[in-house]
Design a protein around this motif. Structure first.
Motif, short mmCIF file in Angstrom:
data_model
loop_
_atom_site.label_atom_id
_atom_site.label_comp_id
_atom_site.label_asym_id
_atom_site.label_seq_id
_atom_site.Cartn_x
_atom_site.Cartn_y
_atom_site.Cartn_z
N CYS A 193 -1.24 18.30 -6.69
CA CYS A 193 -0.82 16.93 -6.42
C CYS A 193 0.53 17.05 -5.69
N ALA A 194 0.44 17.22 -4.37
CA ALA A 194 1.63 17.57 -3.58
C ALA A 194 2.22 16.33 -2.93
N LEU A 195 3.41 15.97 -3.38
CA LEU A 195 4.19 14.86 -2.80
C LEU A 195 3.43 13.54 -2.84
N VAL A 196 2.70 13.35 -3.92
CA VAL A 196 1.87 12.15 -4.09
C VAL A 196 2.32 11.36 -5.33
N ILE A 216 -9.18 14.59 -2.30
CA ILE A 216 -9.36 13.13 -2.38
C ILE A 216 -8.12 12.48 -1.77
N GLU A 217 -8.35 11.37 -1.07
CA GLU A 217 -7.28 10.77 -0.29
C GLU A 217 -7.55 9.28 -0.13
N GLY A 218 -6.49 8.47 -0.19
CA GLY A 218 -6.65 7.02 -0.10
C GLY A 218 -6.58 6.47 1.31
N SER A 219 -6.22 7.30 2.27
CA SER A 219 -6.12 6.83 3.65
C SER A 219 -7.29 7.37 4.48
N ALA A 277 0.85 -1.20 0.00
CA ALA A 277 0.00 0.00 0.00
C ALA A 277 0.88 1.24 0.00
N THR A 278 0.46 2.25 -0.73
CA THR A 278 1.23 3.50 -0.71
C THR A 278 0.53 4.59 0.10
N ALA A 279 -0.81 4.48 0.26
CA ALA A 279 -1.51 5.48 1.08
C ALA A 279 -1.05 5.31 2.53
N TYR A 280 -1.10 6.40 3.28
CA TYR A 280 -0.55 6.42 4.64
C TYR A 280 -1.65 6.01 5.64
N HIS A 281 -1.78 4.71 5.84
CA HIS A 281 -2.85 4.22 6.71
C HIS A 281 -2.44 4.25 8.19
N THR A 311 -7.52 7.25 7.60
CA THR A 311 -6.93 7.93 8.77
C THR A 311 -6.67 9.39 8.44
N LEU A 312 -6.00 9.62 7.30
CA LEU A 312 -5.69 11.01 6.93
C LEU A 312 -6.94 11.79 6.56
N LEU A 313 -7.92 11.10 5.99
CA LEU A 313 -9.16 11.79 5.64
C LEU A 313 -9.84 12.34 6.90
N HIS A 322 -10.63 8.11 -1.83
CA HIS A 322 -10.47 7.70 -3.22
C HIS A 322 -9.05 7.19 -3.46
N ASP A 323 -8.94 6.04 -4.11
CA ASP A 323 -7.64 5.49 -4.47
C ASP A 323 -7.21 6.10 -5.81
N LEU A 324 -6.08 6.77 -5.80
CA LEU A 324 -5.63 7.45 -7.02
C LEU A 324 -5.15 6.49 -8.11
N GLU A 325 -5.15 5.19 -7.81
CA GLU A 325 -4.88 4.20 -8.86
C GLU A 325 -6.14 3.95 -9.69
N ALA A 339 -5.45 16.33 -5.08
CA ALA A 339 -5.31 14.88 -5.27
C ALA A 339 -4.28 14.32 -4.29
N GLY A 340 -4.75 13.53 -3.33
CA GLY A 340 -3.86 13.04 -2.26
C GLY A 340 -3.73 14.13 -1.21
N CYS A 341 -4.88 14.50 -0.64
CA CYS A 341 -4.94 15.72 0.18
C CYS A 341 -4.34 15.53 1.57
N GLY A 342 -3.97 14.30 1.93
CA GLY A 342 -3.34 14.08 3.23
C GLY A 342 -4.20 14.59 4.36
N ALA A 343 -3.58 15.34 5.27
CA ALA A 343 -4.29 15.84 6.45
C ALA A 343 -5.00 17.16 6.17
C1 LIG Z 1 3.54 12.97 1.44
S1 LIG Z 1 1.81 12.79 1.65
C2 LIG Z 1 1.26 14.35 0.99
C3 LIG Z 1 -0.11 14.76 1.48
C4 LIG Z 1 -0.55 16.15 1.09
N1 LIG Z 1 -0.64 16.29 -0.35
C5 LIG Z 1 0.40 17.16 1.66
O1 LIG Z 1 1.29 17.61 0.92
O2 LIG Z 1 0.29 17.48 2.85
C6 LIG Z 1 1.36 11.61 0.41
C7 LIG Z 1 -0.13 11.37 0.38
O3 LIG Z 1 -0.47 10.54 -0.73
C8 LIG Z 1 -1.48 9.64 -0.30
N2 LIG Z 1 -1.51 8.49 -1.20
C9 LIG Z 1 -0.50 7.65 -1.51
N3 LIG Z 1 -0.91 6.71 -2.38
C10 LIG Z 1 -2.22 6.97 -2.64
C11 LIG Z 1 -3.22 6.36 -3.46
N4 LIG Z 1 -2.95 5.28 -4.21
N5 LIG Z 1 -4.45 6.90 -3.47
C12 LIG Z 1 -4.74 7.99 -2.74
N6 LIG Z 1 -3.85 8.61 -1.94
C13 LIG Z 1 -2.61 8.11 -1.89
C14 LIG Z 1 -1.03 9.30 1.13
O4 LIG Z 1 -2.04 8.67 1.89
C15 LIG Z 1 -0.63 10.67 1.63
O5 LIG Z 1 -1.73 11.38 2.11
#
Ligand SMILES: C[S@@+](CC[C@H](N)C(=O)[O-])C[C@H]1O[C@@H](n2cnc3c(N)ncnc32)[C@H](O)[C@@H]1O
Length: 231
Positions: free
Chosen positions: A111-114, A69-72, A4-8, A74-76, A92-95, A48-52
């Motif tokens: 799409c920050a650090l995702v 949208i976020e795959g975890s 898994a890549t999402a931060y569970h 916990t972070l949502l 939402h899973d970005l895959e 996309a991948g909104c984290g916290a």
């Molecule tokens: C470094 S964090 C960045 C979070 C946010 N964009 C920020 O900059 O604060 C990476 C994020 O990508 C999410 N992520 C990784 N793989 C994902 C996937 N397949 N679907 C959705 N989210 C994913 C993680 O759960 C995490 O929230």
């Protein structure tokens, strides 16, 4: 089975706290990306991948209508607490395709650090292009390829999937390192036009709270941020 890549779970809780004040996220990546975003008042933005929810909260405070949208899960939950109803948030899973979004329904996407966490980046970029209106912008930040090279060693041109330990090393994030050529090449091949590329230095405020980190991040790049347009 694919990792898994999402931060569970514990990783999500750790990141939520880290992203709040860390020299990397709070003082380097976010200020640079938000500067590139410019005036977002009235814009509809996909995070996309909104984290916290740090970006979603800030962009909403600047007058944007944000869908995060976020795959975890916990972070949502962290994001929900942070945006306090001021942004729409979806698990939402970005895959997977962005089925919830109509064509040309966003003015901008963040799409920050995702990016480096995603395997099916061709599909994701195609979907981001589809949901952005013509002339819409896309901001992407990633780990600087030279930072990965310094950290992991080996070939600069490696495309290996790696685990980067965080904090005391019990938790780690899983992502694909890649050279600049791959990162930019994929974005351009998806039909986006490069408008700006920044290698962010930390914001001045970091000097007051952590001078050593400020000096370090001024000398060695940690992130790469780009602003692209959908033609
Ligand atoms: C470094 S964090 C960045 C979070 C946010 N964009 C920020 O900059 O604060 C990476 C994020 O990508 C999410 N992520 C990784 N793989 C994902 C996937 N397949 N679907 C959705 N989210 C994913 C993680 O759960 C995490 O929230």
């Amino acid at each position: 089975m694919r990792k898994a890549t999402a931060y569970h779970d514990a990783l999500g809780d750790f990141f939520a706290k880290h992203a709040d004040t860390s020299p990397y996220n709070a003082y380097t990546d976010r200020p640079a990306m938000l500067r590139l975003a410019g005036d977002v008042s009235g814009a509809r933005i996909l995070d996309a991948g909104c984290g916290a929810g740090h970006y979603a909260a800030e962009l909403s405070a600047r007058g944007a209508q944000v869908v995060g949208i976020e795959g975890s899960a916990t972070l949502l939950r962290h994001a929900q607490a942070r945006v306090n109803g001021h942004a729409e948030l979806l698990l939402h899973d970005l895959e997977e395709p962005l089925d919830f979004a109509a064509d040309a329904s966003f003015d901008g996407a963040v799409c920050a650090l995702v990016y480096e966490h995603i395997r099916n980046r061709v599909q994701l970029l195609g979907e981001l292009r589809r949901v952005l209106r013509p002339g819409g912008w896309l901001l992407v930040s990633t780990t600087h390829p030279t930072a990965d090279w310094r950290h992991f060693g080996g070939s600069y041109f490696s495309h290996d999937w790696r685990d980067l330990p965080l904090g005391d090393g019990e938790l780690s994030i899983h992502y694909q390192r890649m050279p600049l050529e791959t990162f930019l090449g994929e974005l351009l091949a998806a039909g986006f036009v490069l408008e700006q590329l920044v290698e962010p230095r930390p914001a001045a405020g970091l000097r007051e709270v952590d001078e050593a980190a400020y000096d370090k991040l001024h000398q060695a790049p940690s992130f790469l941020t780009v602003k692209l347009r959908r033609p």
